[in-house]
Scaffold this motif. Sequence first.
Motif, short mmCIF file in Angstrom:
data_model
loop_
_atom_site.label_atom_id
_atom_site.label_comp_id
_atom_site.label_asym_id
_atom_site.label_seq_id
_atom_site.Cartn_x
_atom_site.Cartn_y
_atom_site.Cartn_z
N HIS A 288 0.87 -1.19 -0.02
CA HIS A 288 -0.03 -0.02 -0.06
C HIS A 288 0.75 1.30 -0.11
N ASP A 291 0.13 4.93 5.26
CA ASP A 291 -0.88 4.69 6.46
C ASP A 291 -2.30 5.57 5.97
N VAL A 292 -3.30 5.35 6.41
CA VAL A 292 -4.42 5.94 6.39
C VAL A 292 -5.18 6.61 7.56
N ASP A 293 -4.46 6.37 8.87
CA ASP A 293 -4.90 7.00 10.04
C ASP A 293 -3.68 7.98 10.45
N ALA A 297 -0.08 11.41 8.90
CA ALA A 297 0.18 10.52 7.79
C ALA A 297 0.33 11.39 6.44
N ALA A 299 0.14 12.50 2.80
CA ALA A 299 -1.10 12.48 1.74
C ALA A 299 -0.95 11.51 0.58
N ASN A 300 -1.56 10.65 0.49
CA ASN A 300 -1.21 9.55 -0.87
C ASN A 300 -2.58 9.13 -1.13
N ARG A 302 -3.93 6.25 -0.94
CA ARG A 302 -4.72 5.30 -0.06
C ARG A 302 -5.40 6.05 0.95
N LYS A 303 -4.82 7.30 1.67
CA LYS A 303 -5.62 7.78 2.45
C LYS A 303 -6.52 8.78 2.09
N TYR A 306 -9.30 6.37 1.69
CA TYR A 306 -9.83 6.31 2.91
C TYR A 306 -11.18 7.45 3.54
N GLU A 307 -10.49 8.62 3.18
CA GLU A 307 -11.33 9.85 3.57
C GLU A 307 -12.55 10.10 2.76
N THR A 743 -8.17 -1.04 4.02
CA THR A 743 -7.61 -1.18 5.39
C THR A 743 -7.35 -2.62 5.85
#
Length: 764
Positions: A288, A291-293, A297, A299-300, A302-303, A306-307, A743
């Motif tokens: 991945h 991280d998402v949380d 973290a 900015a990518n 995956r994040k 997630y948001e 996640t």
Amino acid sequence: MRRNDYYIPVSGEEKAADFGNTKDGGVSKYSKYDSIPLNSLKSDEAASSPKQGPTFQDGQRRVDYVLTYHVQKPQSVRRKTSRFADYRILRSLRRSLSTMRSGGTPPSKEDPEIAAHKHRLDYHEDDKRFRQTEFEDNLREVGLELEKDEGNKIPGIGFLKIHAPWNVLCREAEFMKLKMPTKKVYEVKQGSNVVERINLFIHKVTAPLHPKVEPNRPQNVKHLSHPFSREKQHLFDLSDRASFFDSKTRASIVYEVLKRTRCTKAKYTMGITSLLGNGVYTAAYPLHDGDVDGMGAEANDRKILYEEWASYSVFYKYQPIGLIRKYFGEKIGLYFAWLGVYTQMLIPAAIVGVIVFLYGCATVDNDIPSMEICDARNNITMCPLCDRACSYWKLKTACGTARASHLFDNPATVFFSIFMALWATMFMEHWKRRQMRLNYIWDLTGFEEEEDHHRAEYEIQVMQKTLKKQDMSPKDKKVKLTCTDRAPAYMMGLFIMLFMIGVTFAVVFGVILYRISIRAALHMSSNPTARSNIRATVKGTAAVINLVIIIIMDEVYGAVARWLTVLEVPKTDKSFEERLIIKTFVLKFANAFSPIVYLAFFRGRMVGRPGDYVYVIGSYRMEECAHAGCLMELCIQLCITMLGKQLIQNNLFEIGIPKIKKLIRRRKSDMDSQQQEDYNMTLERHEKDHFLGPFVGLSPEYMEMIIQFGMVTLFVASFPLAPLFALLNNIIEIRLDAKKFVTEVRRPIAARAKDIGTASGIIF
């Protein structure tokens, strides 16, 4: 201390010279990795590029793929050649036998056969290590760069991090005919001024519904895409080489190399799929992006997903299909696009269904059949519903059931049935249009699916067949599995599927007997409350029993379908998925719809008449429909089945089971939540992804929606609220699946596809 070294291949002469200097039982200095550490090795394009996701220890080269394998304990002694291992086994056995013959005591309390068995296990591990070393050497020869990590925080697990340099990416992109954007752009015409103004107005009105991942204004300019060519690199925008191939494309390229790279020194050739099947490697996955949380973290993609996609707070927004395709690939992007179109189309169906239900509520007092049934002045006496235990009963006692039946069986139901037939056709055509548009936007118009690589199980079966035919003539050296080889699996699959369908019918018949017997038992009950609610009790409990059986048998049928598909040894993953979907659909469709089909078409038609009733299994009289027909019982069965399957099986299981597994892992680690969180903070990206669940494919997701679509379209006349329940379920399902993909599951390999595959033929 963590071991992270870079390696380059060593020539055969150097290894042979060093091997000749080793003594009996010794290990060559090149035997562990067959390579020389080179910590100063760096990629050309990575030396000056910023950090793009997880990287090697040099902080420059990004990790495109990860392989995991078992690491032996440090105290275990490794043997690199079977000659030395066999010699030690033989020497140990001889020493033990000579000692026992001389009347002395053995030097060890361990049985020689047990010791020999342990040596054979070590030899098996040595064989895996030999194949692993050869495979890694071949990867280096094709240009990939590797880094090992065996001293990580996960005991017993080693990680092989893989990086694809620029020249390998270009070569493989040209070989795979990947379409990449060129410098040339062209303008996308929006049509006439009136159409453009309408589109802009609609876009402004729906602006709050768009996720914050792309420009809000429609793009009028599109890059011209062309299959990548190293000879025509000047046509492509290579100003930023680090981002020209995104993480999804880089992982796909590395995976193609892993599947194509072979181990030729072993008994048979094999790629990464066979190595995974034989246990040489335990897992293979891309990483991945981050991280998402956490507030810190980066900015990518995956994040952002997630948001703006995997959060329940944005349930009202459109899905970022473009970003989903960019991160997960076209195949998963098409699934969520189809699910989004299906959910949107359920909105008008749900509205019309609610209107039909409200119309029934408004006109129930004017319904003439229910008024006649509820009129006590008619004083109509009905025949007993069962023999011996049941007595005559008054028709007015069924007043409540008659009025409830009108809520779902009224003149508006006919209109709703016609509407749903047209709705299904419009949904099919709308999805075809949407799919063609996505193919154009994603540059899939000229894409032709190529034959996939062979599955590991298929290669193993071919190898075993080859070993049995060592004396073949040279003309017959090419071996493959034929229909004759698969005939036993086909016959067993057909027999087991027919048997499981028979089990389903037997379960339905068992529920019929339950209804008949429980009705007679309640009529004989001395409790007046039980005798006054016989119909509701029988209908409700029978529906709940059917629901429990359906949920349990669904899990059984899913496992049986996968087992039967594995027995057939499909050649490719695509063939495996197609056969799995068909088998799963046949079994689960029969499981879910058998009780419904019985209530809709068979119940009440084989009852007989007073004085000449139809009996089954001796004294069990076939059950009758209610005075207003079986539509009310069909409505109850559909309501409980849909709500139960969606709430318990589709949502509760998908939410609860991962949390239970996570809780079990935490209990085994003897750490509380704070300690677990602190421990996760110390893990690197490849270590965190190792704890995520493997991606099992889209077949279960499609199967849930196929069964739901059947309930919405086939029997919607008896339950007009079915589209509403399906809509509410799908709103949750989209975000639930999104959260699972982002996640809880390892990042899947991006697969290109032009349509939704076999599911399209089943649905449409």
